[in-house]
Scaffold this motif. Sequence first.
Motif, short mmCIF file in Angstrom:
data_model
loop_
_atom_site.label_atom_id
_atom_site.label_comp_id
_atom_site.label_asym_id
_atom_site.label_seq_id
_atom_site.Cartn_x
_atom_site.Cartn_y
_atom_site.Cartn_z
N LYS A 171 14.61 9.79 15.32
CA LYS A 171 14.62 8.37 14.96
C LYS A 171 13.34 7.67 15.41
O LYS A 171 13.36 6.50 15.81
CB LYS A 171 15.85 7.67 15.53
CG LYS A 171 17.16 8.14 14.92
CD LYS A 171 18.32 7.27 15.36
CE LYS A 171 19.60 7.70 14.66
NZ LYS A 171 20.75 6.85 15.01
N ARG A 172 12.22 8.37 15.32
CA ARG A 172 10.93 7.78 15.66
C ARG A 172 10.01 7.82 14.45
O ARG A 172 9.99 8.80 13.70
CB ARG A 172 10.29 8.49 16.84
CG ARG A 172 11.01 8.28 18.15
CD ARG A 172 10.14 8.62 19.34
NE ARG A 172 9.82 10.04 19.41
CZ ARG A 172 9.02 10.58 20.34
NH1 ARG A 172 8.45 9.80 21.25
NH2 ARG A 172 8.79 11.87 20.35
N VAL A 173 9.25 6.77 14.27
CA VAL A 173 8.28 6.67 13.17
C VAL A 173 6.92 7.06 13.71
O VAL A 173 6.48 6.56 14.76
CB VAL A 173 8.24 5.24 12.59
CG1 VAL A 173 7.28 5.16 11.41
CG2 VAL A 173 9.63 4.80 12.18
N ARG A 174 6.24 7.96 13.00
CA ARG A 174 4.97 8.49 13.45
C ARG A 174 3.82 7.98 12.59
O ARG A 174 4.03 7.40 11.52
CB ARG A 174 4.99 10.03 13.41
CG ARG A 174 5.89 10.63 14.47
CD ARG A 174 6.19 12.09 14.21
NE ARG A 174 6.75 12.74 15.39
CZ ARG A 174 8.00 12.58 15.81
NH1 ARG A 174 8.83 11.80 15.13
NH2 ARG A 174 8.42 13.20 16.90
N ALA A 175 2.61 8.23 13.05
CA ALA A 175 1.43 7.82 12.29
C ALA A 175 1.41 8.47 10.92
O ALA A 175 0.96 7.86 9.94
CB ALA A 175 0.16 8.19 13.07
N ALA A 176 1.92 9.68 10.81
CA ALA A 176 1.94 10.38 9.52
C ALA A 176 2.82 9.67 8.50
O ALA A 176 2.65 9.88 7.29
CB ALA A 176 2.42 11.82 9.72
N ASP A 177 3.76 8.85 8.95
CA ASP A 177 4.63 8.11 8.02
C ASP A 177 3.93 6.87 7.47
O ASP A 177 4.41 6.27 6.50
CB ASP A 177 5.91 7.68 8.74
CG ASP A 177 6.71 8.86 9.25
OD1 ASP A 177 6.90 9.80 8.46
OD2 ASP A 177 7.12 8.85 10.42
N LEU A 178 2.82 6.48 8.08
CA LEU A 178 2.09 5.29 7.65
C LEU A 178 1.20 5.66 6.46
O LEU A 178 0.55 6.72 6.45
CB LEU A 178 1.24 4.79 8.80
CG LEU A 178 0.75 3.35 8.81
CD1 LEU A 178 1.92 2.37 8.82
CD2 LEU A 178 -0.15 3.11 10.02
N SER A 179 1.15 4.81 5.46
CA SER A 179 0.28 5.08 4.31
C SER A 179 -1.18 5.19 4.75
O SER A 179 -1.63 4.43 5.62
CB SER A 179 0.41 3.94 3.28
OG SER A 179 -0.63 4.01 2.33
N PRO A 180 -1.95 6.12 4.18
CA PRO A 180 -3.37 6.25 4.55
C PRO A 180 -4.17 4.98 4.29
O PRO A 180 -5.18 4.73 4.94
CB PRO A 180 -3.86 7.41 3.67
CG PRO A 180 -2.64 8.16 3.31
CD PRO A 180 -1.54 7.15 3.22
N THR A 181 -3.72 4.15 3.34
CA THR A 181 -4.45 2.92 3.02
C THR A 181 -3.94 1.71 3.80
O THR A 181 -4.54 0.64 3.74
CB THR A 181 -4.36 2.61 1.51
OG1 THR A 181 -2.98 2.45 1.14
CG2 THR A 181 -4.97 3.74 0.69
N ALA A 182 -2.83 1.87 4.52
CA ALA A 182 -2.28 0.74 5.27
C ALA A 182 -3.26 0.27 6.32
O ALA A 182 -3.81 1.06 7.08
CB ALA A 182 -0.97 1.15 5.94
N GLY A 183 -3.50 -1.03 6.33
CA GLY A 183 -4.38 -1.60 7.33
C GLY A 183 -5.85 -1.38 7.08
O GLY A 183 -6.68 -1.77 7.90
N MET A 184 -6.20 -0.78 5.95
CA MET A 184 -7.59 -0.52 5.64
C MET A 184 -8.09 -1.52 4.60
O MET A 184 -7.32 -2.12 3.86
CB MET A 184 -7.78 0.91 5.10
CG MET A 184 -7.27 1.99 6.05
SD MET A 184 -8.01 1.92 7.69
CE MET A 184 -9.72 2.29 7.29
N SER A 185 -9.40 -1.69 4.54
CA SER A 185 -9.99 -2.61 3.57
C SER A 185 -9.82 -2.06 2.17
O SER A 185 -9.69 -0.84 1.96
CB SER A 185 -11.48 -2.81 3.86
OG SER A 185 -11.66 -3.34 5.15
N PHE A 186 -9.78 -2.95 1.18
CA PHE A 186 -9.64 -2.52 -0.20
C PHE A 186 -10.84 -1.67 -0.60
O PHE A 186 -11.98 -1.98 -0.24
CB PHE A 186 -9.51 -3.72 -1.14
CG PHE A 186 -8.19 -4.41 -1.00
CD1 PHE A 186 -7.07 -3.91 -1.62
CD2 PHE A 186 -8.06 -5.55 -0.21
CE1 PHE A 186 -5.83 -4.54 -1.48
CE2 PHE A 186 -6.84 -6.18 -0.07
CZ PHE A 186 -5.73 -5.67 -0.70
N THR A 187 -10.56 -0.61 -1.33
CA THR A 187 -11.60 0.38 -1.61
C THR A 187 -11.84 0.55 -3.10
O THR A 187 -10.99 0.25 -3.93
CB THR A 187 -11.21 1.74 -1.02
OG1 THR A 187 -9.96 2.16 -1.60
CG2 THR A 187 -11.07 1.65 0.49
#
Length: 462
Positions: A364-380
Amino acid sequence: MGQASPETAENLTFDARGITRAPSPGALVLFSGGRVTHAAVPARDGVVDLGRDRLAEAGVVDPRVSRRHATAQWDAGAWVVRDVGSRNGTAVEGEPCGGATRAGPFAVVRVGDTVAWLVPDLGPFIDRPVKVEGPVVVGAALGAALDRVRASADGPVLHVRGPSGAGKELAARVFHEGGPRRAGPFVAINCAAIPEGVAERVLFGARKGAYSGAHADAPGHFQEADGGTLFLDEVGELDLAVQAKLLRALESREVTPLGASRPQRVDVRFCSATHRDLRERVSERRFREDLYYRVARPEVVLPALRERRDEVPSLVALALEPFGLTAHPSLIEACLARPWPGNVRELLVEVAAAARAAHGAPDKRVRAADLSPTAGMSFTAPTVAEPSDDSDASDDATAQPPRRGMPPKEEIVASLRRHGGRVATAARELGLHRNQLRRWIAAEGVDPRALALASRGSASEL
């Protein structure tokens, strides 16, 4: 990416009570033992010991931290982090620390399952620890900005400037609740969301028959806020003709509804907000100069989330709470490392998405791998990968393609200086591809090596 440092004068800073004192560099432990924490570990003789015993003195117990794990030395405005033989390794800004790693004045370090933020002065964070009140998280930098809002709350007007998602409506509510009409209504409207051509009717109201479909009198937001506070977000998006009527309403305290023959008296305190400098809008002739002088002072600038990293773990915990999940240290580390151009709003949405992706995780833990690669990044924008011989670059799989448009020059230079001239590390922080940043450096004639030497105060090699 770092939080703005306190005002300095001859190596003295001012605490929350206005008392001068010397800066105290150190580590602020933000996450350990699977939970959010707020423990200060001051440097001793300029060195922060991130080993098990020293952390335990600050109330941080992590069995995955070695007795001698890592050190961080404050050196000429930057940190030098060293792994000193730990079992589980050390990471700086999400990258393994091999030997000595030089980082900027604000850097995220992970030892074992503990995530800490190295800062040049712990004082502001000790004076003002993170507060969580319902869905609102306020750390040191945001708290200082809200103090400036409260100091202006007795006045009739306030302008708030800050990026999207940084908390401008929160600041407006603080202005309202700290003022003499706190018992009155608080009415918030986003001017950028008002359909073209109807702003006058929305703001000032309309009489029956004033336009097709007007079957009854309709009050505007000024009338709804009578006796309270009207908050106009993105006020710079209003048409010039509506701006003229807004100015008259503020100066005369009267509004004339569409289709009315006589003005209507209103008593409204006014708060406006923009995500950019109104002076620029005036120079572009997109905002009236006379209205600027009426609404733009006093002004309070809200810091972006990348300058408020002490708030990030608490925000992550809030986003995960409805799912019954908790954060893995890698998620906190990843969230702290990203620039989050959409600020708090984006962070909450993306962490919730990561929680859905982690559904069914056995622990029941959320890891960095569950985060979208584009989350929190500038628009590309799409880019063609180019070969690189950067020895300090991460694998191409983790490199970010270039974003649309370069950030301001001063932001790029500051990032290069923070990271000791390391192009790849600065590029990751800025949301750029390292080769895009190299081309910019060549075109602008910027010398990363000179910036590194200036930040170190010595001629040591990069």
